[in-house]
Design a protein around this motif. Structure first.
Motif, mmCIF file in Angstrom:
data_model
loop_
_atom_site.group_PDB
_atom_site.id
_atom_site.type_symbol
_atom_site.label_atom_id
_atom_site.label_comp_id
_atom_site.label_asym_id
_atom_site.label_seq_id
_atom_site.Cartn_x
_atom_site.Cartn_y
_atom_site.Cartn_z
ATOM 1 N N LEU A 78 0.837 -1.189 0.000
ATOM 2 C CA LEU A 78 0.000 0.000 0.000
ATOM 3 C C LEU A 78 0.877 1.245 0.000
ATOM 4 C CD1 LEU A 78 -2.870 -0.718 2.553
ATOM 5 C CD2 LEU A 78 -3.114 -0.371 0.106
ATOM 6 N N VAL A 79 0.524 2.191 -0.862
ATOM 7 C CA VAL A 79 1.193 3.489 -0.904
ATOM 8 C C VAL A 79 0.172 4.533 -0.486
ATOM 9 C CG1 VAL A 79 2.390 5.172 -2.334
ATOM 10 C CG2 VAL A 79 2.738 2.726 -2.743
ATOM 11 N N ASN A 80 0.431 5.265 0.602
ATOM 12 C CA ASN A 80 -0.508 6.243 1.141
ATOM 13 C C ASN A 80 -0.086 7.664 0.787
ATOM 14 O OD1 ASN A 80 -2.378 4.600 3.072
ATOM 15 N ND2 ASN A 80 -0.303 3.865 3.512
ATOM 16 N N ASP A 81 -1.067 8.497 0.449
ATOM 17 C CA ASP A 81 -0.786 9.897 0.150
ATOM 18 C C ASP A 81 -2.051 10.708 0.403
ATOM 19 O OD1 ASP A 81 0.612 12.158 -0.626
ATOM 20 O OD2 ASP A 81 1.477 11.197 -2.397
ATOM 21 N N SER A 82 -1.992 12.016 0.151
ATOM 22 C CA SER A 82 -3.145 12.871 0.417
ATOM 23 C C SER A 82 -3.180 14.046 -0.543
ATOM 24 C CB SER A 82 -3.130 13.374 1.865
ATOM 25 O OG SER A 82 -1.989 14.163 2.105
ATOM 26 N N LEU A 83 -4.369 14.612 -0.703
ATOM 27 C CA LEU A 83 -4.612 15.826 -1.473
ATOM 28 C C LEU A 83 -5.518 16.728 -0.639
ATOM 29 C CD1 LEU A 83 -5.509 14.276 -4.958
ATOM 30 C CD2 LEU A 83 -3.424 15.560 -4.447
ATOM 31 N N VAL A 84 -5.434 18.019 -0.863
ATOM 32 C CA VAL A 84 -6.315 18.966 -0.188
ATOM 33 C C VAL A 84 -6.986 19.843 -1.237
ATOM 34 C CG1 VAL A 84 -6.472 20.885 1.442
ATOM 35 C CG2 VAL A 84 -4.906 18.996 1.900
ATOM 36 N N VAL A 85 -8.302 20.030 -1.098
ATOM 37 C CA VAL A 85 -9.033 20.895 -2.010
ATOM 38 C C VAL A 85 -9.906 21.828 -1.188
ATOM 39 C CG1 VAL A 85 -10.973 19.285 -2.255
ATOM 40 C CG2 VAL A 85 -10.529 20.947 -4.060
ATOM 41 N N SER A 86 -10.034 23.074 -1.636
ATOM 42 C CA SER A 86 -10.898 24.061 -0.991
ATOM 43 C C SER A 86 -12.172 24.226 -1.793
ATOM 44 C CB SER A 86 -10.174 25.409 -0.874
ATOM 45 O OG SER A 86 -9.040 25.303 -0.036
ATOM 46 N N ILE A 87 -13.293 24.281 -1.097
ATOM 47 C CA ILE A 87 -14.600 24.473 -1.736
ATOM 48 C C ILE A 87 -15.200 25.761 -1.178
ATOM 49 C CG2 ILE A 87 -16.857 23.460 -2.210
ATOM 50 C CD1 ILE A 87 -15.731 20.740 -1.524
ATOM 51 N N PRO A 88 -15.561 26.717 -2.023
ATOM 52 C CA PRO A 88 -16.123 27.967 -1.512
ATOM 53 C C PRO A 88 -17.470 27.730 -0.837
ATOM 54 C CG PRO A 88 -16.332 27.848 -3.907
ATOM 55 C CD PRO A 88 -15.470 26.701 -3.498
ATOM 56 N N GLY A 89 -17.754 28.543 0.183
ATOM 57 C CA GLY A 89 -19.011 28.407 0.891
ATOM 58 C C GLY A 89 -19.048 29.323 2.092
ATOM 59 N N THR A 90 -20.057 29.131 2.926
ATOM 60 C CA THR A 90 -20.235 29.958 4.116
ATOM 61 C C THR A 90 -20.454 29.069 5.318
ATOM 62 O OG1 THR A 90 -21.265 31.687 2.758
ATOM 63 C CG2 THR A 90 -21.561 31.818 5.158
ATOM 64 N N ASP A 91 -19.610 29.235 6.343
ATOM 65 C CA ASP A 91 -19.743 28.483 7.596
ATOM 66 C C ASP A 91 -19.810 26.979 7.359
ATOM 67 O OD1 ASP A 91 -19.763 30.837 9.082
ATOM 68 O OD2 ASP A 91 -21.935 31.069 8.841
ATOM 69 N N GLY A 92 -19.043 26.499 6.381
ATOM 70 C CA GLY A 92 -19.001 25.074 6.114
ATOM 71 C C GLY A 92 -20.097 24.573 5.206
ATOM 72 N N SER A 93 -21.049 25.418 4.845
ATOM 73 C CA SER A 93 -22.114 25.038 3.924
ATOM 74 C C SER A 93 -21.681 25.368 2.496
ATOM 75 C CB SER A 93 -23.403 25.793 4.264
ATOM 76 O OG SER A 93 -24.439 25.456 3.357
ATOM 77 N N VAL A 94 -21.783 24.384 1.587
ATOM 78 C CA VAL A 94 -21.324 24.573 0.208
ATOM 79 C C VAL A 94 -22.434 24.210 -0.765
ATOM 80 C CG1 VAL A 94 -18.933 24.107 0.856
ATOM 81 C CG2 VAL A 94 -20.358 22.246 -0.001
ATOM 82 N N ASN A 95 -22.390 24.825 -1.920
ATOM 83 C CA ASN A 95 -23.344 24.540 -2.975
ATOM 84 C C ASN A 95 -23.025 23.196 -3.615
ATOM 85 O OD1 ASN A 95 -24.051 24.833 -6.127
ATOM 86 N ND2 ASN A 95 -25.521 26.015 -4.917
ATOM 87 N N GLU A 96 -24.074 22.465 -4.012
ATOM 88 C CA GLU A 96 -23.881 21.145 -4.622
ATOM 89 C C GLU A 96 -23.010 21.237 -5.872
ATOM 90 O OE1 GLU A 96 -26.492 17.330 -6.264
ATOM 91 O OE2 GLU A 96 -27.480 19.254 -5.855
ATOM 92 N N THR A 97 -23.170 22.302 -6.669
ATOM 93 C CA THR A 97 -22.367 22.461 -7.873
ATOM 94 C C THR A 97 -20.886 22.595 -7.530
ATOM 95 O OG1 THR A 97 -24.207 23.522 -9.035
ATOM 96 C CG2 THR A 97 -21.986 23.870 -9.930
ATOM 97 N N ASP A 98 -20.574 23.338 -6.465
ATOM 98 C CA ASP A 98 -19.182 23.494 -6.050
ATOM 99 C C ASP A 98 -18.608 22.177 -5.537
ATOM 100 O OD1 ASP A 98 -19.042 26.232 -6.697
ATOM 101 O OD2 ASP A 98 -19.982 26.772 -4.788
ATOM 102 N N ALA A 99 -19.423 21.401 -4.829
ATOM 103 C CA ALA A 99 -18.976 20.085 -4.383
ATOM 104 C C ALA A 99 -18.712 19.175 -5.581
ATOM 105 C CB ALA A 99 -20.016 19.463 -3.455
ATOM 106 N N ALA A 100 -19.585 19.261 -6.589
ATOM 107 C CA ALA A 100 -19.398 18.462 -7.802
ATOM 108 C C ALA A 100 -18.128 18.870 -8.534
ATOM 109 C CB ALA A 100 -20.612 18.616 -8.716
ATOM 110 N N ASN A 101 -17.861 20.177 -8.586
ATOM 111 C CA ASN A 101 -16.631 20.646 -9.236
ATOM 112 C C ASN A 101 -15.390 20.148 -8.493
ATOM 113 O OD1 ASN A 101 -18.085 22.013 -11.198
ATOM 114 N ND2 ASN A 101 -18.047 23.963 -10.100
ATOM 115 N N ALA A 102 -15.481 20.094 -7.161
ATOM 116 C CA ALA A 102 -14.362 19.579 -6.371
ATOM 117 C C ALA A 102 -14.130 18.106 -6.688
ATOM 118 C CB ALA A 102 -14.639 19.767 -4.885
#
Length: 311
Positions: A78-102
Motif C-alpha cells: 500500500l502506498v498512502n498519500d493525500s490531497l487537499v481541495v478548498s470548496i467555496p461556501g459559508t460556515d461550512g455550507s457549500v453549494n452542490e455544484t461546487d462540491a461536484a466541481n471539487a
C-alpha cells in the motif's frame, strides 16, 4: 505534525427522505446520481441545493471511490498519500455544484497520481470548516504488486530493522540490508490480510481512526499487561519506546510482537467504533513521528468502510 492533526469522522449516508430514523444501506443510487449530475453539470444552471461539511465530504468521497477505486485487484503493498481541495461556501455550507466541481477536480488529480502498476483502493475525505468555506483533505491508498497472503508475523532470526524507513538501507545490520524499516514492513504484513473485494464493489461512508500520541487513541490504550520479553518497547501492542530496555532497532521477536499487535488493534478499533464496516486500508508511520525527542513510536491509521456494489 500539523498535517497529522485531522480528527476521524464517521460519515454516514443521509436518512431516507421523510424518515429521519432510518439509514439507507444501499448507498449506490445516491452516489451514482451525484456522479451523473457532476458529469453533466457543465453549462447548466447552478444548483440550489446546499450541503453541510459532512454531507459534502460524504458525497465527494463516495463519488471518487465509486468512479475510480478498483479494490477487487490484488496487491501486496500500500502506498498512502493525500490531497487537499478548498470548496467555496459559508460556515461550512457549500453549494452542490461546487462540491461536484471539487469531485471532478480531485478525480483528475487522482488519475494523474496513480502509477502504471498501481490502482486506487480507497479514498477517505475529511472535512475541515474554513473561513472561506470548506477544505477537504483526501487521504487515499494505492495498491501495487500482485501477491496476497494471510498475516505473516514470522521473521528470520537475523532481523534488525530500524523503527522507521529512511533512504537507502533501513536495517541496523549491515550484513542484511532492507529497503523498508519496521513500520512499512508491518504495514505490508497487516495490509496483506485485507480482503479483496468482488468485481465492481467499492467502499462508502469511509472513516479513519488514528492510534498515536496525537490521535483518537493513545498507544497506551492498548497495553501488553504481561510483558515478559525484557523489551520495554513491547509494553504496548503498537511500537513505542522512550528508553529502558527497548530499542530503535527491532529484532525478530519485536517484529513478530508488533506485527501481531498492530493487527490485533485493528480488530479492537473495528469492534469498538465501526463493527459493521470492513477494513479498507492501513497506514503505519514512523518517519513523521520524529517529534518528541527520545520518544520513538509508530503512528497507525486504520481506515474502514461500508461495502457497496456498482450498478
Amino acid at each position: 505534525m500539523a498535517t497529522l492533526l485531522w480528527t476521524a469522522c464517521q460519515k454516514e449516508a443521509l436518512p431516507d427522505p421523510g424518515n429521519s430514523a432510518s439509514v439507507q444501506e444501499d448507498l449506490t443510487p445516491r452516489i451514482a446520481h451525484f456522479v451523473a449530475q457532476a458529469t453533466h453539470s457543465a453549462g447548466t444552471p447552478r444548483s440550489t441545493n446546499e450541503f453541510n461539511a459532512d454531507s459534502a465530504a460524504w458525497y465527494v468521497e463516495g463519488a471518487l471511490n465509486y468512479s475510480l477505486a478498483q479494490a477487487w485487484l490484488p496487491y501486496n503493498e500500500l502506498v498512502n498519500d493525500s490531497l487537499v481541495v478548498s470548496i467555496p461556501g459559508t460556515d461550512g455550507s457549500v453549494n452542490e455544484t461546487d462540491a461536484a466541481n471539487a469531485y471532478v477536480s480531485l478525480l483528475g488529480q487522482l488519475r494523474q497520481a496513480i502509477g502504471a502498476d498501481q490502482h486506487l483502493v480507497v479514498v477517505d475525505a475529511e472535512p475541515v470548516v474554513a473561513d472561506a468555506g470548506l477544505q477537504l483533505k483526501l487521504n487515499y491508498a494505492l495498491g501495487q504488486g500482485a501477491e496476497r497472503s494471510a498475516l505473516n508475523s514470522t521473521y528470520p532470526s537475523y532481523t534488525s530493522l530500524l523503527w522507521y524507513t529512511q533512504g537507502g538501507n533501513s536495517s541496523c545490520d549491515p550484513n542484511h540490508p532492507s529497503a523498508n524499516g519496521a513500520e512499512k514492513t508491518i504495514q505490508a504484513r497487516v495490509a496483506a490480510t485485507m480482503p479483496i473485494l468482488a468485481y465492481g464493489q467499492y467502499y462508502a461512508s469511509v472513516e479513519s481512526w488514528v492510534v498515536a500520541p496525537y490521535g483518537d487513541y493513545q498507544i497506551t490504550d492498548f497495553p501488553n499487561a504481561s510483558n515478559t520479553s525484557g523489551h520495554s518497547n513491547q509494553d504496548n501492542l503498537i511500537y513505542s519506546w522512550s528508553g529502558g530496555t527497548g530499542s530503535y532497532c527491532l529484532d525478530a521477536s519485536d517484529m513478530t510482537f508488533h506485527t501481531q499487535g498492530t493487527y490485533d488493534v485493528m480488530l479492537l478499533v473495528k469492534a469498538a467504533r465501526c463493527p459493521t464496516k470492513q477494513l479498507a486500508s492501513i497506514r503505519v508511520q514512523g518517519d513523521l513521528a520524529l517529534c518528541c525527542g527520545t520518544f520513538d513510536f509508530h503512528a497507525v491509521t486504520y481506515t474502514y468502510g461500508k461495502l457497496q456494489s456498482r450498478r
